[in-house]
Structures are given as structure tokens and as C-alpha cells.
Design a protein around this motif. Structure first.
Motif, PDB file in Angstrom:
ATOM      1  N   ASN A 136       0.900  -1.290   0.043  1.00 51.39           N
ATOM      2  CA  ASN A 136       0.148   0.090  -0.191  1.00 51.39           C
ATOM      3  C   ASN A 136       0.793   1.386   0.059  1.00 51.39           C
ATOM      4  N   GLN A 137       1.889   1.264   0.721  1.00 51.68           N
ATOM      5  CA  GLN A 137       2.846   2.407   0.716  1.00 51.68           C
ATOM      6  C   GLN A 137       3.438   2.665  -0.535  1.00 51.68           C
ATOM      7  N   VAL A 138       4.105   1.492  -1.385  1.00 50.25           N
ATOM      8  CA  VAL A 138       4.680   1.702  -2.616  1.00 50.25           C
ATOM      9  C   VAL A 138       3.906   1.999  -3.649  1.00 50.25           C
ATOM     10  N   THR A 139       2.367   1.862  -3.808  1.00 49.59           N
ATOM     11  CA  THR A 139       1.413   1.880  -4.711  1.00 49.59           C
ATOM     12  C   THR A 139       0.605   3.092  -4.516  1.00 49.59           C
ATOM     13  N   ALA A 140       0.973   3.999  -3.750  1.00 46.29           N
ATOM     14  CA  ALA A 140       0.126   5.189  -3.222  1.00 46.29           C
ATOM     15  C   ALA A 140       0.143   5.976  -4.330  1.00 46.29           C
ATOM     16  N   THR A 141       1.313   6.231  -5.285  1.00 43.90           N
ATOM     17  CA  THR A 141       1.545   7.283  -6.161  1.00 43.90           C
ATOM     18  C   THR A 141       1.298   6.385  -7.526  1.00 43.90           C
ATOM     19  N   LYS A 142       0.410   6.809  -8.383  1.00 45.18           N
ATOM     20  CA  LYS A 142      -0.232   6.154  -9.571  1.00 45.18           C
ATOM     21  C   LYS A 142       0.583   6.763 -10.836  1.00 45.18           C
ATOM     22  N   THR A 143       0.670   5.824 -11.841  1.00 44.60           N
ATOM     23  CA  THR A 143       1.265   6.128 -13.076  1.00 44.60           C
ATOM     24  C   THR A 143      -0.037   6.166 -14.043  1.00 44.60           C
ATOM     25  N   GLU A 144       0.581   6.055 -15.369  1.00 48.81           N
ATOM     26  CA  GLU A 144      -0.464   6.059 -16.431  1.00 48.81           C
ATOM     27  C   GLU A 144      -0.068   4.851 -17.604  1.00 48.81           C
ATOM     28  N   GLY A 145      -1.111   4.464 -18.376  1.00 53.57           N
ATOM     29  CA  GLY A 145      -0.737   3.344 -19.404  1.00 53.57           C
ATOM     30  C   GLY A 145      -0.194   2.165 -19.188  1.00 53.57           C
TER      31      GLY A 145
ATOM     32  N   LEU B 243       2.630   1.357 -17.964  1.00 56.45           N
ATOM     33  CA  LEU B 243       3.418   1.387 -16.651  1.00 56.45           C
ATOM     34  C   LEU B 243       2.639   0.820 -15.548  1.00 56.45           C
ATOM     35  N   GLN B 244       1.425   1.656 -15.518  1.00 52.49           N
ATOM     36  CA  GLN B 244       0.444   1.241 -14.536  1.00 52.49           C
ATOM     37  C   GLN B 244       0.011  -0.066 -14.766  1.00 52.49           C
ATOM     38  N   GLU B 245      -0.246  -0.548 -15.849  1.00 57.58           N
ATOM     39  CA  GLU B 245      -0.535  -2.050 -16.016  1.00 57.58           C
ATOM     40  C   GLU B 245       0.489  -2.991 -15.632  1.00 57.58           C
ATOM     41  N   LEU B 246       1.668  -2.628 -15.812  1.00 57.24           N
ATOM     42  CA  LEU B 246       2.674  -3.422 -15.373  1.00 57.24           C
ATOM     43  C   LEU B 246       2.761  -3.603 -13.914  1.00 57.24           C
ATOM     44  N   ARG B 247       2.585  -2.276 -13.108  1.00 56.20           N
ATOM     45  CA  ARG B 247       2.661  -2.156 -11.825  1.00 56.20           C
ATOM     46  C   ARG B 247       1.339  -3.090 -11.192  1.00 56.20           C
ATOM     47  N   GLN B 248       0.125  -2.989 -11.840  1.00 56.79           N
ATOM     48  CA  GLN B 248      -0.812  -3.593 -11.190  1.00 56.79           C
ATOM     49  C   GLN B 248      -0.847  -5.159 -11.387  1.00 56.79           C
TER      50      GLN B 248
ATOM     51  N   ALA C 106       8.748  -8.402  -7.237  1.00 56.08           N
ATOM     52  CA  ALA C 106       7.383  -8.007  -7.605  1.00 56.08           C
ATOM     53  C   ALA C 106       7.062  -6.757  -7.004  1.00 56.08           C
ATOM     54  N   LEU C 107       7.386  -6.559  -5.700  1.00 52.71           N
ATOM     55  CA  LEU C 107       6.998  -5.452  -4.955  1.00 52.71           C
ATOM     56  C   LEU C 107       7.971  -4.280  -5.439  1.00 52.71           C
ATOM     57  N   ASN C 108       9.114  -4.397  -6.086  1.00 53.23           N
ATOM     58  CA  ASN C 108       9.715  -3.454  -6.551  1.00 53.23           C
ATOM     59  C   ASN C 108       8.923  -2.897  -7.846  1.00 53.23           C
ATOM     60  N   THR C 109       8.398  -3.833  -8.614  1.00 52.50           N
ATOM     61  CA  THR C 109       7.725  -3.520  -9.895  1.00 52.50           C
ATOM     62  C   THR C 109       6.435  -3.017  -9.489  1.00 52.50           C
ATOM     63  N   ALA C 110       5.851  -3.159  -8.399  1.00 51.45           N
ATOM     64  CA  ALA C 110       4.384  -2.599  -8.204  1.00 51.45           C
ATOM     65  C   ALA C 110       4.705  -1.235  -7.812  1.00 51.45           C
ATOM     66  N   GLY C 111       5.967  -0.644  -7.468  1.00 50.33           N
ATOM     67  CA  GLY C 111       5.905   0.806  -6.927  1.00 50.33           C
ATOM     68  C   GLY C 111       6.743   1.475  -7.958  1.00 50.33           C
ATOM     69  N   ILE C 112       7.056   0.916  -9.137  1.00 45.00           N
ATOM     70  CA  ILE C 112       8.108   1.707 -10.114  1.00 45.00           C
ATOM     71  C   ILE C 112       7.076   3.088 -10.567  1.00 45.00           C
ATOM     72  N   THR C 113       7.873   3.939 -10.241  1.00 41.17           N
ATOM     73  CA  THR C 113       7.448   5.267 -10.904  1.00 41.17           C
ATOM     74  C   THR C 113       8.530   5.931 -11.885  1.00 41.17           C
TER      75      THR C 113
END
Length: 454
Positions: free
Chosen positions: A34-43, A45-50, A158-165
């Protein structure tokens, strides 16, 4: 003093994959997510993170009941509540390598710091940038490689990927030779509460290219050491006939946790050399995974761990040689003082198709105290019948005869011990191709006073 040496075989595998098992919800891991996914991205990259976040939600943080984590207890990590902290660029000091003075990317708490970075005078055909600074066309190229390496579903990866900005990107185009080393600096600044940062690197060397990079993890110089977690992932794609020289230096704070993944894919006739230096952190773990995707590859892995106090440092490497005529040479050395604990587990897979493979692996350990501990487990799994492979591990202490000999030449005992320790470490440090970094590391080893005292 404790040692375990076990060359026993491991289950058959032709590729490196440290996938998590789907299990019940881990509330602590969910809190980190929840901490690392608080910031959202688009397109895309967001699909990869999700996609990565969905995997993390059904995973757990490894325990010592799992073979891969048998000697590394993460219970102390679970006691800390980590929070994202924005970059604080005030009073930051770090080593600037003269050879890379104009080819440097700096990230603070995982956030790109353009005012500390310098990228000029590089030849055409080399891209050195943060992800957000790339053009749309360049980002589309990154999409084909980012988070596509084997082992992407391992829980911390996977945790790192989920938080990529954002990410550090080094991309060498076809047949481009980059003589200037690229310096990637990741600085952690502990806040009032424990901080988590998740650096991400992507390195792509297209066919025929050559590139050298230094990846450094450190904390703010001169600051009081705070508690923080660095969860880092680096992917390196080495194309046909390409060459990558990769130096990784971990010098985190004394109360830090550091978990790192380096995943390398080597295509036909490629050459990859790694120099991994581990000096810092209260608890550190580095997973180094090499996947051969074509024949006649050359892989050289040099590692050095120097720890003291109550530090724990764990290095796990896995080399999957899936094609004929592959060559790999690994040397990992540990210097362990006080009550510190070093772990080395190296795996080499040589399946039936990998005929005429030449692979060697050696782990050498130097214990400086009666309470120092090392657990070493070199492993070979070979089903090919026409190969040359060898592995081994040694554990030793400073020899009284050697110390006495140096004393007989007018050198006091403390300096004699220091000379022997430096000589042990220099075998790895002197292989680093960047002179200024070699000097910095040799001076660092020379000034580690705790290593020369019981």
C-alpha cells in the motif's frame, strides 16, 4: 565459529526462477504494498505495476523455513513499519568518480535528482536517462524489456515492480562502444520514520555494443544512520556479441536493510562481467541471476563481502547455462569479523543441451574472530556429459606464522593483520576496471579498524 559446506544437488531447472508460492494474505507485506503503490502512473507502466501488485497480494515475505532463506531471518525487518519519504537533496555528499564525472545519474530515496546528476559528452547511440526523461519512442522500447527478466515474480522483485514510478535507464545502440563508465548512484536519506526506497535499473546493450557501469547504493554522508529499507532491482540485457562490465557497490548505513536483485540475460557470443562489493547494511541480501539465451557466452562473476559487528550478508547466485560452448568463472570472497554472519549459495545449471561448457565456481572465506560465522553452499547440477566444471569452498583464519613473519620484519601485529586482510580483498578489488573506484575501495578496506581487532 560455524561453517556448512554442502555441494549437494538441487532440483532440476534449466532457467533461473525464484517464483513465490501463492499463499494466504500477509498483512505486513500488504502494508508495504500500500505504501509503494500510493503514487499512480498511467498507461502501460500502470498496467505493469498492477499485474505485479496482484501477485504480491497473494505472496508472503520469506521465512527461514524456505531453503533459499534458511540462514537469513527477516523477522527483524517485519518489526519495522516503513514509509515512503520524498527526496531530501540538502547537504548530500557522495563520491564522484573522475572517469564518470559527466555520465552520472543520481536518485535520492528512489527519486531522480537532476541537480546532482550530470549526463554530457556521451557518444551518439547511448541513452542514459531516468524513465520519465525518455521520449515516447524510447519508452516504447523500454516496455519490451522492463520487468521481463526471469524471476520477476519473486516477492521482493514483484514489490519493486508494483511501485515503479521512475527508473535509471542505460541503453547502448547496436555497435556503439562507450568508453566512459556510467555511474548510477542511489542515496538513501532516513527520515523521522523508517524509510523505504525501491531503485530500479534497466540496462540494454544491443548487438555489438560495449558499455561499463557502476551501480552504487549508499546513505547520506555525515548523517546519523537511521533505519531504512532499500529494495533494488536491476535488469541487464546483453545482446549478440555485446559486452557489459558491471560493478555493484553496496555501502548502506549500519541500521539499514538492503535487498537487491540483479537479473542478466546473455545472448549469443556475449560477455558479461560483474564485480559485486558488499560492505554495508545491518542485513543485506543480493540475488544474482544469469540466464544464457544463446551459445558461446562468457560470464565472469567477482564478489567481495566485508562485514563486522552483527552484520548479516547473504549472496545467492544462479547461472543457467542452457546452450553449448558457454564459459562461466565465479570467485566470491568473504571477510567476516566480530559476530558477523556471511552466507553464500551459488548454483550452476548445465543441462543436456549445454555441451562443451566450461564452468568454475570458488567461494573463499576469511574469518577474523572466533564468533564470526559463514554458511557456504556451492552447487552444480550437470546433466550434459561433455563439460569441464568445478566448484569449491574454503574457510580459513589469519595464519599465526604469516603474522609472525611480518612482525619479524618490523611490522607490528595490527599492521600485519591489516596487510593480510588487504591482500585477501585486493584479489577482487584490483579486477575492477575503474582506477578511482579501486582506490576508494582499497582505502575503505584499509580503514576498517574493527576488522583488525578480536
Amino acid at each position: 565459529m560455524s561453517i556448512q559446506v554442502s555441494p549437494s544437488p538441487i532440483p532440476n531447472s534449466n532457467v533461473v526462477s525464484l517464483t513465490s508460492t501463492l499463499l494466504n494474505r500477509d498483512d505486513y507485506l500488504t502494508g508495504l504494498l500500500n505504501q509503494v503503490t500510493a503514487t499512480k502512473t498511467e498507461g502501460w507502466l500502470q498496467e505493469l505495476r498492477q499485474s505485479a501488485a496482484n501477485w504480491v497480494r497473494h505472496s508472503i515475505i520469506p521465512t527461514t523455513r524456505e531453503e533459499e532463506w534458511r540462514f537469513t531471518d527477516l523477522s527483524s525487518l517485519r518489526k519495522v513499519q516503513f514509509n515512503l519519504e520524498t527526496g531530501n537533496f540538502a547537504s548530500l555528499q557522495f563520491e564522484i568518480l573522475p572517469e564518470a564525472a559527466n555520465s552520472r545519474l543520481v536518485f535520492v530515496n528512489g527519486i531522480f535528482a537532476p541537480e546532482l546528476s550530470a549526463v554530457t559528452d556521451l557518444p551518439s547511440g547511448i541513452v542514459v536517462s531516468n524513465l520519465a526523461g525518455l521520449s515516447a519512442v524510447e519508452q516504447e522500447g523500454v516496455r519490451q524489456y522492463l520487468a521481463q527478466a526471469e524471476g520477476a515474480q519473486e516477492v521482493f522483485t514483484a514489490l519493486n515492480t508494483a511501485g515503479i514510478t521512475d527508473a535509471a535507464v542505460v541503453w547502448a545502440r547496436k555497435n556503439v562502444v562507450v568508453e566512459t563508465p556510467i555511474h548510477l548512484v542511489f542515496i538513501s536519506v532516513a527520515g523521522e520514520t523508517a524509510t523505504i526506497s525501491q531503485p530500479r535499473c534497466l540496462v540494454v546493450a544491443e548487438s555489438g555494443s560495449q558499455v561499463s557501469l557502476v551501480e552504487e547504493y549508499t546513505n547520506r554522508r555525515g548523517a546519523e544512520d537511521g533505519v531504512y529499507l532499500t529494495n533494488a532491482v536491476t535488469e541487464v540485457w546483453v545482446g549478440d556479441n555485446a559486452e557489459v562490465s558491471h560493478t555493484r557497490v553496496e555501502r548502506e548505513g549500519v541500521e539499514a536493510f538492503h535487498i537487491g536483485k540483479t537479473a542478466i540475460a546473455q545472448a549469443r557470443n556475449s560477455r558479461y562481467t560483474s564485480h559485486a562489493i558488499t560492505l554495508g547494511a545491518k542485513l543485506s541480501r543480493h540475488n544474482l541471476e544469469i540466464l544464457q539465451t544463446g551459445e558461446q557466452t562468457e560470464t565472469t562473476l567477482n564478489g567481495l563481502t566485508i562485514i563486522s559487528g552483527k552484520q548479516l550478508s547473504d549472496t545467492h547466485s544462479a547461472i543457467a547455462l542452457n546452450y553449448p560452448h558457454g564459459t562461466s568463472d565465479q570467485l566470491h570472497k568473504c571477510i567476516v569479523g566480530d559476530r558477523a554472519h556471511a552466507v553464500f549459495n551459488g548454483k550452476v545449471f548445465v543441462p543436456k543441451l549445454a555441451q562443451l561448457t566450461n564452468a568454475s565456481q570458488l567461494n573463499r572465506n576469511l574469518l577474523l574472530s572466533s564468533k564470526a560465522r559463514v554458511d557456504t553452499k556451492p552447487q552444480l547440477e550437470i546433466t550434459a556429459d561433455n563439460v569441464k566444471c568445478a566448484h569449491g569452498a574454503t574457510v580459513s583464519q589469519l595464519e599465526d606464522d604469516e603474522i609472525f613473519y611480518l612482525q619479524s620484519r618490523g611490522i607490528d601485529e595490527n599492521d600485519a593483520r591489516k596487510l593480510l586482510i588487504n591482500a585477501f580483498a585486493a584479489e577482487v578489488i584490483n579486477k575492477i576496471p575503474i582506477p578511482s573506484l579501486r582506490e576508494i575501495l582499497l582505502n575503505t578496506v584499509n580503514n576498517l579498524k574493527s576488522l583488525t581487532n578480536e
